[in-house]
Design a protein around this motif. Structure first.
Motif, PDB file in Angstrom:
ATOM      1  N   THR A 184      -5.096  -1.526 -21.451  1.00 47.18           N
ATOM      2  CA  THR A 184      -4.409  -0.271 -21.733  1.00 47.18           C
ATOM      3  C   THR A 184      -4.457   0.655 -20.519  1.00 47.18           C
ATOM      4  N   GLY A 185      -5.602   0.671 -19.830  1.00 44.10           N
ATOM      5  CA  GLY A 185      -5.698   1.468 -18.603  1.00 44.10           C
ATOM      6  C   GLY A 185      -4.713   1.012 -17.551  1.00 44.10           C
ATOM      7  N   ILE A 186      -4.535  -0.297 -17.417  1.00 36.52           N
ATOM      8  CA  ILE A 186      -3.574  -0.824 -16.444  1.00 36.52           C
ATOM      9  C   ILE A 186      -2.152  -0.429 -16.835  1.00 36.52           C
ATOM     10  N   GLU A 187      -1.840  -0.477 -18.131  1.00 32.74           N
ATOM     11  CA  GLU A 187      -0.510  -0.081 -18.587  1.00 32.74           C
ATOM     12  C   GLU A 187      -0.259   1.398 -18.323  1.00 32.74           C
ATOM     13  N   VAL A 188      -1.277   2.228 -18.494  1.00 31.49           N
ATOM     14  CA  VAL A 188      -1.136   3.652 -18.191  1.00 31.49           C
ATOM     15  C   VAL A 188      -0.866   3.862 -16.705  1.00 31.49           C
ATOM     16  N   VAL A 189      -1.615   3.146 -15.848  1.00 34.28           N
ATOM     17  CA  VAL A 189      -1.411   3.251 -14.399  1.00 34.28           C
ATOM     18  C   VAL A 189       0.008   2.822 -14.038  1.00 34.28           C
ATOM     19  N   ARG A 190       0.460   1.701 -14.609  1.00 32.61           N
ATOM     20  CA  ARG A 190       1.823   1.227 -14.341  1.00 32.61           C
ATOM     21  C   ARG A 190       2.847   2.255 -14.791  1.00 32.61           C
ATOM     22  N   GLN A 225      -2.478  -9.118 -12.093  1.00 33.76           N
ATOM     23  CA  GLN A 225      -3.079  -8.810 -10.789  1.00 33.76           C
ATOM     24  C   GLN A 225      -2.039  -8.911  -9.673  1.00 33.76           C
ATOM     25  N   LEU A 226      -1.134  -9.874  -9.773  1.00 33.65           N
ATOM     26  CA  LEU A 226      -0.070 -10.016  -8.778  1.00 33.65           C
ATOM     27  C   LEU A 226       0.811  -8.772  -8.736  1.00 33.65           C
ATOM     28  N   GLY A 227       1.102  -8.202  -9.910  1.00 31.32           N
ATOM     29  CA  GLY A 227       1.915  -6.990  -9.944  1.00 31.32           C
ATOM     30  C   GLY A 227       1.298  -5.865  -9.142  1.00 31.32           C
ATOM     31  N   GLY A 228      -0.028  -5.687  -9.246  1.00 34.93           N
ATOM     32  CA  GLY A 228      -0.696  -4.653  -8.469  1.00 34.93           C
ATOM     33  C   GLY A 228      -0.655  -4.924  -6.981  1.00 34.93           C
ATOM     34  N   VAL A 229      -0.781  -6.201  -6.602  1.00 27.83           N
ATOM     35  CA  VAL A 229      -0.779  -6.560  -5.182  1.00 27.83           C
ATOM     36  C   VAL A 229       0.571  -6.283  -4.545  1.00 27.83           C
ATOM     37  N   VAL A 230       1.659  -6.710  -5.179  1.00 21.74           N
ATOM     38  CA  VAL A 230       2.984  -6.562  -4.565  1.00 21.74           C
ATOM     39  C   VAL A 230       3.503  -5.136  -4.665  1.00 21.74           C
ATOM     40  N   ALA A 231       2.951  -4.326  -5.613  1.00 27.50           N
ATOM     41  CA  ALA A 231       3.404  -2.938  -5.730  1.00 27.50           C
ATOM     42  C   ALA A 231       3.009  -2.114  -4.510  1.00 27.50           C
ATOM     43  N   LEU A 232       1.873  -2.420  -3.901  1.00 24.49           N
ATOM     44  CA  LEU A 232       1.407  -1.640  -2.747  1.00 24.49           C
ATOM     45  C   LEU A 232       2.396  -1.680  -1.585  1.00 24.49           C
ATOM     46  N   PRO A 233       2.770  -2.862  -1.064  1.00 22.31           N
ATOM     47  CA  PRO A 233       3.722  -2.865   0.056  1.00 22.31           C
ATOM     48  C   PRO A 233       5.115  -2.395  -0.338  1.00 22.31           C
ATOM     49  N   ALA A 234       5.521  -2.629  -1.605  1.00 16.80           N
ATOM     50  CA  ALA A 234       6.851  -2.189  -2.032  1.00 16.80           C
ATOM     51  C   ALA A 234       6.954  -0.661  -2.011  1.00 16.80           C
ATOM     52  N   LEU A 235       5.951   0.014  -2.560  1.00 19.60           N
ATOM     53  CA  LEU A 235       5.971   1.483  -2.571  1.00 19.60           C
ATOM     54  C   LEU A 235       5.775   2.054  -1.170  1.00 19.60           C
ATOM     55  N   VAL A 237      -1.500   4.755  -6.313  1.00 21.69           N
ATOM     56  CA  VAL A 237      -1.662   4.497  -7.743  1.00 21.69           C
ATOM     57  C   VAL A 237      -1.957   3.028  -8.052  1.00 21.69           C
ATOM     58  N   PRO A 238      -1.256   2.050  -7.427  1.00 20.84           N
ATOM     59  CA  PRO A 238      -1.545   0.647  -7.760  1.00 20.84           C
ATOM     60  C   PRO A 238      -2.969   0.205  -7.446  1.00 20.84           C
ATOM     61  N   VAL A 239      -3.667   0.944  -6.596  1.00 15.05           N
ATOM     62  CA  VAL A 239      -5.057   0.585  -6.295  1.00 15.05           C
ATOM     63  C   VAL A 239      -5.893   0.615  -7.572  1.00 15.05           C
ATOM     64  N   ALA A 240      -5.645   1.602  -8.430  1.00 14.65           N
ATOM     65  CA  ALA A 240      -6.376   1.673  -9.696  1.00 14.65           C
ATOM     66  C   ALA A 240      -6.083   0.459 -10.571  1.00 14.65           C
ATOM     67  N   ALA A 241      -4.821  -0.007 -10.567  1.00 17.92           N
ATOM     68  CA  ALA A 241      -4.482  -1.206 -11.340  1.00 17.92           C
ATOM     69  C   ALA A 241      -5.187  -2.439 -10.779  1.00 17.92           C
ATOM     70  N   LEU A 242      -5.295  -2.516  -9.446  1.00 14.65           N
ATOM     71  CA  LEU A 242      -5.993  -3.647  -8.837  1.00 14.65           C
ATOM     72  C   LEU A 242      -7.465  -3.669  -9.242  1.00 14.65           C
ATOM     73  N   VAL A 243      -8.099  -2.514  -9.230  1.00 18.18           N
ATOM     74  CA  VAL A 243      -9.512  -2.440  -9.606  1.00 18.18           C
ATOM     75  C   VAL A 243      -9.702  -2.821 -11.069  1.00 18.18           C
TER      76      VAL A 243
END
Length: 414
Positions: A226-232, A290-300, A383-389
């Motif tokens: 749920t925390g990851i969904e909130v971050v997303r 986890q892949l979603g968090g990784v690719v979100a960083l360079p995209a943003l 923001v995606p850093v929190a999802a990665l953690v």
């Protein structure tokens, strides 16, 4: 020359003993749920699309206009977990049909209402219809999809399509007819509600499915999810809200190009939702999140750093893809963590988790006032850093019933 019709390679259409029966494609299995989700979330997208026209036509102030958005958020976000509990405990096969019908009728009548408070109430009722739809539809869609993440991605992508189509369909009508044009969007809600009601599970089917659900609910990983969904949701809402202003005020582009940037981001979101389901069926649910968090960083980061008005459009698409890769997977994974409460899981992941981003939007507004839209996109890069953690604390459920967390690849349990 004769051949044994049962020999390997003989071209027989008979299935060898023990082989599972072939299943229809994800789209053929899920088309109704996908279309229904698109129509339902169309009404969520119509609220922000119509607010400027309430200001122009009814001369509402900015506070009153923001109150309409708040009404939609209150109606659609807060009740969903509680409705999910009711869906899990009672036979409410009709609820998804009633929800989409109420969502469309409430918003359509708001365009015809006179007083501000009647408009506010009708938009709140529309949000309540959205709340009714998501837990019931999420439960029904999961029962239809089985263990296929690709099939669930069709259902989840329907919501992204609805958000995308809202401004596309509404803007021309609102420009020519004013807010009264919202009444034109009542018939799709009634039609989809009627079809869902006709195809609702009968009581015997409901009982059979309820009996089949078993397993142990795992709340700790569900809360992490749920925390990851909130971050997303925070990241998605931030981009969705400020991408047009970023193109106009920082990249000095025209309004048409700014609109194209928003469209690119939303189309990328639809593609990312479908892609995430396919990826999850191959590499697993947790790895896909986890892949979603990784690719979100360079995209943003690319969206913020690449100069010009045209080339960043590519990163608008990539950002939409990256932020939505985990979307359908989070819905399915939540139901795997709570195998006896699929409606509750859907209500949280599809409803509360998605809508919370709208409650954080004023924080980005303060950042934009102090540092401009470019400051918002600098903040979004973190923001995606929190999802990665948080993603490091997820566990792969052992199966459809989610009886126990699966071991990590190194053989230890998280």
């Amino acid at each position: 020359m004769s051949t044994d019709e049962h020999a390997p390679g003989a071209g027989t259409l008979e299935r060898p003993p023990g082989d599972p029966p072939s299943r229809p494609s994800p789209w053929r299995r899920m088309w109704l749920w996908g279309v229904a989700h698109a129509v339902d979330d169309l009404y969520q997208g119509l609220v922000p699309a119509s607010v400027p026209y309430f200001v122009l036509d009814r001369h509402y102030g900015y506070v009153a206009a923001s109150g309409l958005t708040m009404a939609a958020t209150l109606g659609s976000a807060v009740p969903q977990p509680f409705i999910g509990l009711a869906v899990d405990r009672m036979r409410l096969g009709w609820l998804a049909a009633a929800g989409v019908a109420i969502a469309g009728t409430g918003l359509g009548l708001a365009g015809l209402a006179g007083s501000y408070w009647l408009v506010w109430t009708l938009i709140l009722v529309s949000g309540l219809g959205v709340s009714m739809f998501h837990p019931a539809a999420g439960k029904g869609a999961r029962e239809t999809a089985g263990d296929s993440a690709a099939a669930m991605s069709v259902f989840a992508a329907g919501g992204s399509v609805g958000f995308f189509m809202a401004p596309v369909l509404a803007t021309p009508a609102l420009m020519s007819m004013g807010v009264g044009a919202l009444a034109l969007f009542i018939p799709p809600a009634l039609l989809v509600g009627f079809v869902l009601f006709r195809r609702r599970p009968r009581q015997g089917a409901d009982a059979a499915v309820a009996t089949a659900r078993s397993g142990t609910d795992h709340w700790p990983p569900f809360l992490v999810l749920t925390g990851i969904e909130v971050v997303r949701s925070v990241a998605f809402t931030g981009v969705n809200t400020f991408i047009g202003l970023y193109w106009i005020r920082h990249l000095h582009a025209s309004r048409e190009v700014a609109g194209a940037a928003l469209a690119c981001f939303l189309v990328g979101g639809v593609c990312g939702t479908l892609l995430g389901g396919r990826i999850a069926d191959r590499i697993g649910l947790v790895r896909t999140v986890q892949l979603g968090g990784v690719v979100a960083l360079p995209a943003l980061a690319g969206l913020r750093l690449v100069p010009g008005a045209a080339f960043p459009l590519l990163f608008a698409v990539l950002s939409g893809v990256a932020l939505n890769i985990p979307f359908a997977v989070l819905v399915k994974l939540g139901q795997d963590y709570l195998p006896t409460r699929p409606g509750t899981a859907a209500g949280v992941t599809l409803g509360l988790g998605v809508s919370v981003g709208g409650l954080i939007a004023p924080v980005f507004g303060l950042v934009a006032r102090a540092y401009g839209p470019q400051g918002v996109f600098v903040a979004l890069c973190g923001v995606p850093v929190a999802a990665l953690v948080l993603g490091r604390f997820l566990v792969e459920p052992s199966g459809a019933n989610g009886n126990s967390p699966s071991p990590r690849q190194d053989g230890t349990k998280r």
